[in-house]
Design a protein around this motif. Structure first.
Motif, mmCIF file in Angstrom:
data_model
loop_
_atom_site.group_PDB
_atom_site.id
_atom_site.type_symbol
_atom_site.label_atom_id
_atom_site.label_comp_id
_atom_site.label_asym_id
_atom_site.label_seq_id
_atom_site.Cartn_x
_atom_site.Cartn_y
_atom_site.Cartn_z
ATOM 1 N N VAL A 85 -44.412 -21.111 33.196
ATOM 2 C CA VAL A 85 -43.971 -22.381 32.608
ATOM 3 C C VAL A 85 -44.163 -22.319 31.086
ATOM 4 O O VAL A 85 -44.690 -21.337 30.558
ATOM 5 C CB VAL A 85 -44.798 -23.599 33.149
ATOM 6 N N ALA B 207 -48.207 -14.522 36.162
ATOM 7 C CA ALA B 207 -48.952 -15.786 36.272
ATOM 8 C C ALA B 207 -49.367 -15.903 37.733
ATOM 9 O O ALA B 207 -49.007 -15.047 38.553
ATOM 10 C CB ALA B 207 -48.084 -16.977 35.876
ATOM 11 N N MET C 262 -53.400 -23.733 16.310
ATOM 12 C CA MET C 262 -53.940 -24.253 15.051
ATOM 13 C C MET C 262 -55.421 -24.562 15.240
ATOM 14 O O MET C 262 -56.196 -24.557 14.294
ATOM 15 C CB MET C 262 -53.169 -25.504 14.600
ATOM 16 N N PRO D 11 -49.606 -22.236 17.154
ATOM 17 C CA PRO D 11 -48.880 -23.501 17.157
ATOM 18 C C PRO D 11 -49.803 -24.719 17.079
ATOM 19 O O PRO D 11 -50.969 -24.655 17.485
ATOM 20 C CB PRO D 11 -48.153 -23.498 18.509
HETATM 21 O O1 NJP Z 1 -49.343 -24.119 28.421
HETATM 22 P P1 NJP Z 1 -48.914 -24.378 29.929
HETATM 23 P P2 NJP Z 1 -48.499 -23.627 27.138
HETATM 24 N N1 NJP Z 1 -53.967 -16.501 35.494
HETATM 25 O O2 NJP Z 1 -50.074 -25.101 30.527
HETATM 26 C C1 NJP Z 1 -50.905 -19.512 32.741
HETATM 27 C C2 NJP Z 1 -51.300 -22.114 23.494
HETATM 28 N N2 NJP Z 1 -51.112 -23.398 22.804
HETATM 29 O O3 NJP Z 1 -47.286 -22.921 27.517
HETATM 30 O O4 NJP Z 1 -51.067 -19.234 36.650
HETATM 31 C C3 NJP Z 1 -52.675 -16.341 35.135
HETATM 32 O O5 NJP Z 1 -47.578 -25.003 30.006
HETATM 33 C C4 NJP Z 1 -50.160 -20.544 33.574
HETATM 34 O O6 NJP Z 1 -49.654 -19.939 34.765
HETATM 35 P P3 NJP Z 1 -50.122 -20.327 36.279
HETATM 36 C C5 NJP Z 1 -52.189 -22.221 24.713
HETATM 37 O O7 NJP Z 1 -53.557 -22.183 24.380
HETATM 38 C C6 NJP Z 1 -50.432 -24.421 23.383
HETATM 39 O O8 NJP Z 1 -48.395 -24.761 26.215
HETATM 40 O O9 NJP Z 1 -48.855 -20.254 37.063
HETATM 41 N N3 NJP Z 1 -52.011 -17.205 34.367
HETATM 42 C C7 NJP Z 1 -49.016 -20.897 32.646
HETATM 43 O O10 NJP Z 1 -47.955 -19.984 32.790
HETATM 44 C C8 NJP Z 1 -51.761 -20.987 25.483
HETATM 45 O O11 NJP Z 1 -52.467 -19.852 25.057
HETATM 46 C C9 NJP Z 1 -50.322 -25.633 22.693
HETATM 47 O O12 NJP Z 1 -50.766 -21.661 36.235
HETATM 48 C C10 NJP Z 1 -52.677 -18.303 33.963
HETATM 49 C C11 NJP Z 1 -49.622 -20.760 31.263
HETATM 50 O O13 NJP Z 1 -50.843 -19.991 31.405
HETATM 51 C C12 NJP Z 1 -50.289 -20.839 25.124
HETATM 52 O O14 NJP Z 1 -50.060 -21.645 23.982
HETATM 53 C C13 NJP Z 1 -50.900 -25.784 21.470
HETATM 54 C C14 NJP Z 1 -54.012 -18.540 34.298
HETATM 55 C C15 NJP Z 1 -49.970 -22.117 30.661
HETATM 56 O O15 NJP Z 1 -48.827 -22.891 30.541
HETATM 57 C C16 NJP Z 1 -49.336 -21.282 26.225
HETATM 58 O O16 NJP Z 1 -49.586 -22.631 26.533
HETATM 59 C C17 NJP Z 1 -51.595 -24.742 20.918
HETATM 60 C C18 NJP Z 1 -54.659 -17.577 35.106
HETATM 61 N N4 NJP Z 1 -55.931 -17.713 35.517
HETATM 62 C C19 NJP Z 1 -51.694 -23.553 21.597
HETATM 63 N N5 NJP Z 1 -54.388 -19.731 33.751
HETATM 64 C C20 NJP Z 1 -49.595 -26.814 23.247
HETATM 65 N N6 NJP Z 1 -48.859 -26.689 24.343
HETATM 66 O O17 NJP Z 1 -49.678 -27.904 22.631
HETATM 67 C C21 NJP Z 1 -53.312 -20.220 33.100
HETATM 68 O O18 NJP Z 1 -52.160 -24.930 19.731
HETATM 69 N N7 NJP Z 1 -52.284 -19.371 33.220
#
Ligand code: NJP
Length: 251
Positions: free
Chosen positions: A12, A33, A143, A189
């Protein structure tokens, strides 16, 4: 084109947008994921859109080192190795420092810091054994890894992202000392409209929604554009960090 990229957290949000953009550009993308069904759906979408690359879904819980190592060995067997590693998977739990649960802190360290480090080490090994000198490690930072943090529910998360800032610079230095031209970049970001805030404030979806309603946020595709920009830089150009916020974001 034709290169193999690993994108972690491709089910996602930012990871899915990055995977889609790289497949569109002709890369062979291993997207991993836990919810592999969502990556399978995305792979089918990419195929019906006629993109020139392919998305290969891989189920992996990144908080488990053995699963990460098995994934790298499967990539070696099936696709020879990794040329680009995008460490995107990450999460925040609402666990303040004075009252939070150790389990939530540990999960943030496992995924945001340890999985990123393990994937980087394994990707580097894969590049080195195949003499890939133009590889790239891209870490999706925040950020929150650069500035003082506004609220207690983010302190531990930001600490893991400060670690990503330090690790990205450390990786860059070690790559240089190893005399390779493999590059390391982080993209940092501000607020991006994804599932992130809903997972962060999972007991309070209204609070999560208010984060995204408070301003015109970045889109996952904006971060994917930054990734393709970084990857398209000429081989002598080292981009260290791309910081990007919504125009209306203050902190
Ligand atoms: O987050 P979200 P974003 N094993 O929650 C995966 C950074 N960021 O796309 O396993 C494998 O929509 C989870 O997959 P699933 C943030 O820190 C964001 O916004 O299927 N995968 C999903 O694909 C992060 O580093 C914002 O649940 C695992 C993904 O991680 C990056 O951007 C602001 C897992 C999370 O999708 C992507 O975030 C910022 C595991 N154990 C930095 N646990 C923001 N959105 O505002 C999680 O400053 N995932």
């Amino acid at each position: 084109k034709g290169r193999v990229a690993l994108v972690t957290g491709a089910s996602v949000g930012i990871g899915a947008a990055v995977a889609r953009a790289l497949v569109q550009q002709g890369m062979r993308v291993v997207g991993c994921a836990r919810s592999v069904d969502k990556i399978e759906k995305l792979a089918a979408e990419c195929q019906s859109a006629g993109y020139s690359g392919t998305l290969i879904p891989y189920k992996c819980d990144l908080s488990n080192e053995e699963e990460i190592l098995s994934m790298f060995s499967a990539i070696k067997t099936l696709h020879k190795g990794v040329d680009v590693c995008i460490n995107n998977a990450g999460l925040a739990h609402n666990e303040p420092l004075l009252s939070g649960k150790t389990e939530g802190w540990r999960n943030m360290i496992d995924v945001n810091v340890l999985a990123l480090s393990i994937c980087t080490r394994e990707a580097y090994k894969s590049m080195k054994e195949r003499n890939v000198d133009d590889g790239h490690i891209i870490n999706i930072n925040s950020m929150g890894g650069h500035r003082m943090v506004p609220s207690a529910d983010e302190h531990f998360y930001c600490a893991t992202k400060y670690a990503v800032t330090a690790l990205t610079e450390g990786i860059r230095q070690e790559l240089r000392e190893a005399n390779t031209h493999i590059r390391a970049t982080c993209i940092s970001p501000g607020i991006v409209e994804t599932e992130f805030a809903f997972r962060h404030h999972n007991s309070d979806p209204e609070k999560a929604a208010s984060v995204y309603e408070s301003m015109k946020c970045l889109k996952a595709e904006d971060i994917a554009s930054a990734v393709t920009f970084v990857l398209s830089a000429p081989p002598h150009v080292q981009i260290g960090d791309v910081q990007m916020r919504p125009v209306e974001q203050v902190s």
